[in-house]
Design an enzyme around this catalytic site. Sequence first.
Site, PDB file in Angstrom:
ATOM      1  N   TRP A  26      41.564  42.478  52.218  1.00 43.30           N
ATOM      2  CA  TRP A  26      42.345  43.470  51.473  1.00 43.30           C
ATOM      3  C   TRP A  26      41.890  44.906  51.754  1.00 43.30           C
ATOM      4  CZ3 TRP A  26      40.031  39.170  49.394  1.00 43.30           C
ATOM      5  CH2 TRP A  26      38.749  39.343  48.874  1.00 43.30           C
ATOM      6  N   GLU A  39      43.147  42.732  43.720  1.00 47.39           N
ATOM      7  CA  GLU A  39      42.432  43.142  42.503  1.00 47.39           C
ATOM      8  C   GLU A  39      42.667  42.161  41.356  1.00 47.39           C
ATOM      9  OE1 GLU A  39      40.116  45.210  42.081  1.00 47.39           O
ATOM     10  OE2 GLU A  39      40.224  45.954  44.124  1.00 47.39           O
TER      11      GLU A  39
END
Length: 377
Positions: A26, A39
């Site tokens: 990511w 997240e």
Amino acid sequence: MKPTDYSSFRRKLIDWYTLRARDLPWRRSFDPYQIWISEIMLQQTTVVAVIPYFERFLTRFPTVADLAAADESDVLRLWEGLGYYSRARNLHRAAKVIVEQHSGVFPSELDVLQSLPGVGRYTAGAIASFAFDQRAPIVEANTLRLYCRLIGYAGDPRSRDGQERLWAFAEEILPRKGSGRMNQALMELGATICSPRDPDCESCPVHSYCQAFRDGTQATIPLPKPKTVITEITEVSIAICMGSKFLLRKRTPNERWAGLWDFVRFEIEHASSRIDTAFVVGSVLDRTGLSVIMGPQIAEIKHAVTRYRITLKCFTADRVKGRLTSNEEWQWVKPAEFDDYPLSVTGRQFAERLKQNSVNDHARSKAGKTKKRSLEH
Ligand code: SF4
């Protein structure tokens, strides 16, 4: 640390991060969608556990529009095993909001981000700073510990005062430009060097700015959370059989693992030895409308959920008569079709046992027929 130290602190930290940052999937993108997914997955979950889920999720739902258009059960199926399923349901709901109310364009404003289902102050700050390089502070588990030590905060970091101090510091420490990278570096330092136990202060690039290091209080800061009292409970899971199919039930919105499918499952009086069969049969009738004859126990699974340590006793049972109550979602499912349904982790383990048993039964009956035929010849 004095405000006049901030710029040298930032330089040292960024130099270290440039050399030492882990290559995480990511971090290769500034796409707010990918950052958001990562997240949410990383909440309460380790990096190692998240990586394969993140990659599978993005392959299946490469854009926010793909996610918004999906069935919730497909989203939950991909989330299976990651836990905290409300995260997946909120992702799905938020994707719909982004498509319907923001024309599919990911918002960048902190207040709009925070209005999305499942997006709190930390996640909004992470998306705004990592994807849009806004000067948005973040405080999560790793940075909370790091900031407490850097400023020598010995109070309760979860108290109102603690939260105000930490969020204020998290903002002060950010540069005018490059806040996303600074936040990533702070999180990385918290995750890899400033660990909960035995922080590696000798290797820490910013130890000369750290109050806890100066005072020798790293071991006592931050103040630990009060210990959770664990409660032992016993539950039964009943795979009710009709012909070659088993009964699955969709868990309702007010239950844990809402939206996932499971066998009929409920708590019984905590007992380590005998099960009260009459009570179980009566409870099955109340919950399903079906009269059953209990079969054997085929598994016992121990697992923990929040503050509960659960012993799950898994039985089969045969439906004798009765009609399913109409206030629940039910499905009669063949073992070979279990993979089509998102199940709780323990539900999946039980399903795998049933699948294996049905393969063995099939093999046994085939072998029996062959033997019979050869005897006849
Ligand atoms: Fe953490 Fe030690 Fe670095 Fe202070 S010096 S920030 S306690 S690793």
